[in-house]
Scaffold this motif. Structure first.
Motif, short mmCIF file in Angstrom:
data_model
loop_
_atom_site.label_atom_id
_atom_site.label_comp_id
_atom_site.label_asym_id
_atom_site.label_seq_id
_atom_site.Cartn_x
_atom_site.Cartn_y
_atom_site.Cartn_z
N TRP A 66 0.83 -1.21 0.00
CA TRP A 66 0.00 0.00 0.00
C TRP A 66 0.86 1.25 0.00
O TRP A 66 0.50 2.26 -0.62
CB TRP A 66 -0.98 -0.01 1.17
CG TRP A 66 -2.14 -0.93 0.90
CD1 TRP A 66 -2.34 -2.18 1.43
CD2 TRP A 66 -3.22 -0.69 0.02
NE1 TRP A 66 -3.50 -2.72 0.92
CE2 TRP A 66 -4.06 -1.82 0.05
CE3 TRP A 66 -3.58 0.37 -0.81
CZ2 TRP A 66 -5.23 -1.92 -0.70
CZ3 TRP A 66 -4.75 0.27 -1.56
CH2 TRP A 66 -5.56 -0.86 -1.50
N ALA A 67 2.03 1.22 0.65
CA ALA A 67 2.95 2.36 0.59
C ALA A 67 3.42 2.57 -0.85
O ALA A 67 3.53 3.71 -1.32
CB ALA A 67 4.13 2.15 1.52
N CYS A 68 3.65 1.48 -1.56
CA CYS A 68 4.02 1.58 -2.98
C CYS A 68 2.88 2.20 -3.79
O CYS A 68 3.13 3.03 -4.68
CB CYS A 68 4.37 0.20 -3.55
SG CYS A 68 5.96 -0.43 -3.02
N SER A 69 1.66 1.82 -3.49
CA SER A 69 0.52 2.40 -4.21
C SER A 69 0.44 3.91 -4.00
O SER A 69 0.21 4.67 -4.95
CB SER A 69 -0.79 1.75 -3.75
OG SER A 69 -0.91 0.44 -4.26
N ILE A 70 0.65 4.35 -2.77
CA ILE A 70 0.65 5.78 -2.48
C ILE A 70 1.78 6.47 -3.24
O ILE A 70 1.58 7.52 -3.87
CB ILE A 70 0.75 6.03 -0.97
CG1 ILE A 70 -0.52 5.55 -0.26
CG2 ILE A 70 1.02 7.51 -0.67
CD1 ILE A 70 -0.40 5.47 1.25
N ALA A 71 2.96 5.89 -3.19
CA ALA A 71 4.11 6.47 -3.91
C ALA A 71 3.83 6.53 -5.41
O ALA A 71 4.15 7.52 -6.07
CB ALA A 71 5.37 5.66 -3.62
N ASN A 75 3.85 9.65 -7.95
CA ASN A 75 5.02 9.55 -8.82
C ASN A 75 6.33 9.71 -8.03
O ASN A 75 7.22 10.45 -8.43
CB ASN A 75 4.93 10.56 -9.97
CG ASN A 75 5.82 10.18 -11.13
OD1 ASN A 75 6.08 9.00 -11.36
ND2 ASN A 75 6.31 11.16 -11.84
N ILE A 76 6.40 9.01 -6.91
CA ILE A 76 7.60 9.02 -6.05
C ILE A 76 8.34 7.71 -6.26
O ILE A 76 7.74 6.63 -6.16
CB ILE A 76 7.22 9.18 -4.56
CG1 ILE A 76 6.62 10.57 -4.33
CG2 ILE A 76 8.41 8.92 -3.65
CD1 ILE A 76 6.01 10.75 -2.95
N ALA A 81 13.86 7.52 -2.69
CA ALA A 81 13.46 8.19 -1.45
C ALA A 81 14.11 7.52 -0.23
O ALA A 81 14.59 8.19 0.69
CB ALA A 81 11.95 8.19 -1.31
N ILE A 82 14.15 6.19 -0.24
CA ILE A 82 14.75 5.45 0.87
C ILE A 82 16.24 5.70 0.94
O ILE A 82 16.81 5.94 2.01
CB ILE A 82 14.42 3.94 0.77
CG1 ILE A 82 12.92 3.72 1.04
CG2 ILE A 82 15.28 3.12 1.71
CD1 ILE A 82 12.42 2.35 0.66
N LYS A 83 16.90 5.67 -0.22
CA LYS A 83 18.34 5.94 -0.24
C LYS A 83 18.66 7.33 0.27
O LYS A 83 19.65 7.53 0.98
CB LYS A 83 18.89 5.78 -1.66
CG LYS A 83 19.00 4.36 -2.12
CD LYS A 83 19.49 4.32 -3.57
CE LYS A 83 19.48 2.92 -4.13
NZ LYS A 83 19.87 2.90 -5.55
N ASN A 84 17.83 8.31 -0.09
CA ASN A 84 18.05 9.68 0.38
C ASN A 84 17.80 9.83 1.87
O ASN A 84 18.51 10.54 2.56
CB ASN A 84 17.17 10.66 -0.40
CG ASN A 84 17.62 10.82 -1.83
OD1 ASN A 84 18.78 10.60 -2.16
ND2 ASN A 84 16.70 11.18 -2.69
N LYS A 85 16.77 9.15 2.37
CA LYS A 85 16.40 9.28 3.78
C LYS A 85 17.32 8.48 4.70
O LYS A 85 17.61 8.89 5.82
CB LYS A 85 14.94 8.83 3.95
CG LYS A 85 14.42 8.84 5.36
CD LYS A 85 14.25 10.23 5.89
CE LYS A 85 13.69 10.17 7.31
NZ LYS A 85 13.50 11.45 7.91
#
Length: 102
Positions: A66-71, A75-76, A81-85
């Motif tokens: 579901w997190a993937c669906s939101i992303a 268009n994230i 995003a994970i690598k940056n965070k």
């Protein structure tokens, strides 16, 4: 499977439904899955590892999907995003493993 591969799988499989549902309702589904994980974790404490561990894994997988669906709706690129965070070290003490006091 890499994170971007999984995100693409979710997009290819569910994006058309996610778009129809919209961001708010997709987020509500995500929150519902978090609630289901909470319920299973509460049972885990009462029932022990053998009965609940598989169900916990299923709920975590649902949350990630579901997190993937939101992303995807936003268009994230989740992998980016994970690598940056989380840049391979603790953000506070710059160590790996974390050496923070708290």
């Amino acid at each position: 499977m890499e994170i971007n591969e999984f995100q693409r799988l979710i997009r290819d499989t569910y994006y058309h439904k996610d778009v129809q549902r919209g961001l708010s309702k997709t987020f509500m589904w995500f929150v519902e899955e978090v609630g289901e994980l909470s319920e299973v974790l509460r049972k885990f404490d009462a029932e022990g590892e053998s009965k609940s561990k598989y169900k916990i894994a299923e709920e975590i997988a649902d949350i990630i999907a579901w997190a993937c669906s939101i992303a995807n709706l936003l268009n994230i690129d989740l992998e980016e995003a994970i690598k940056n965070k989380y840049p391979n070290q603790c953000l506070k003490c710059n160590s790996r493993p974390c050496r923070c006091d708290s």
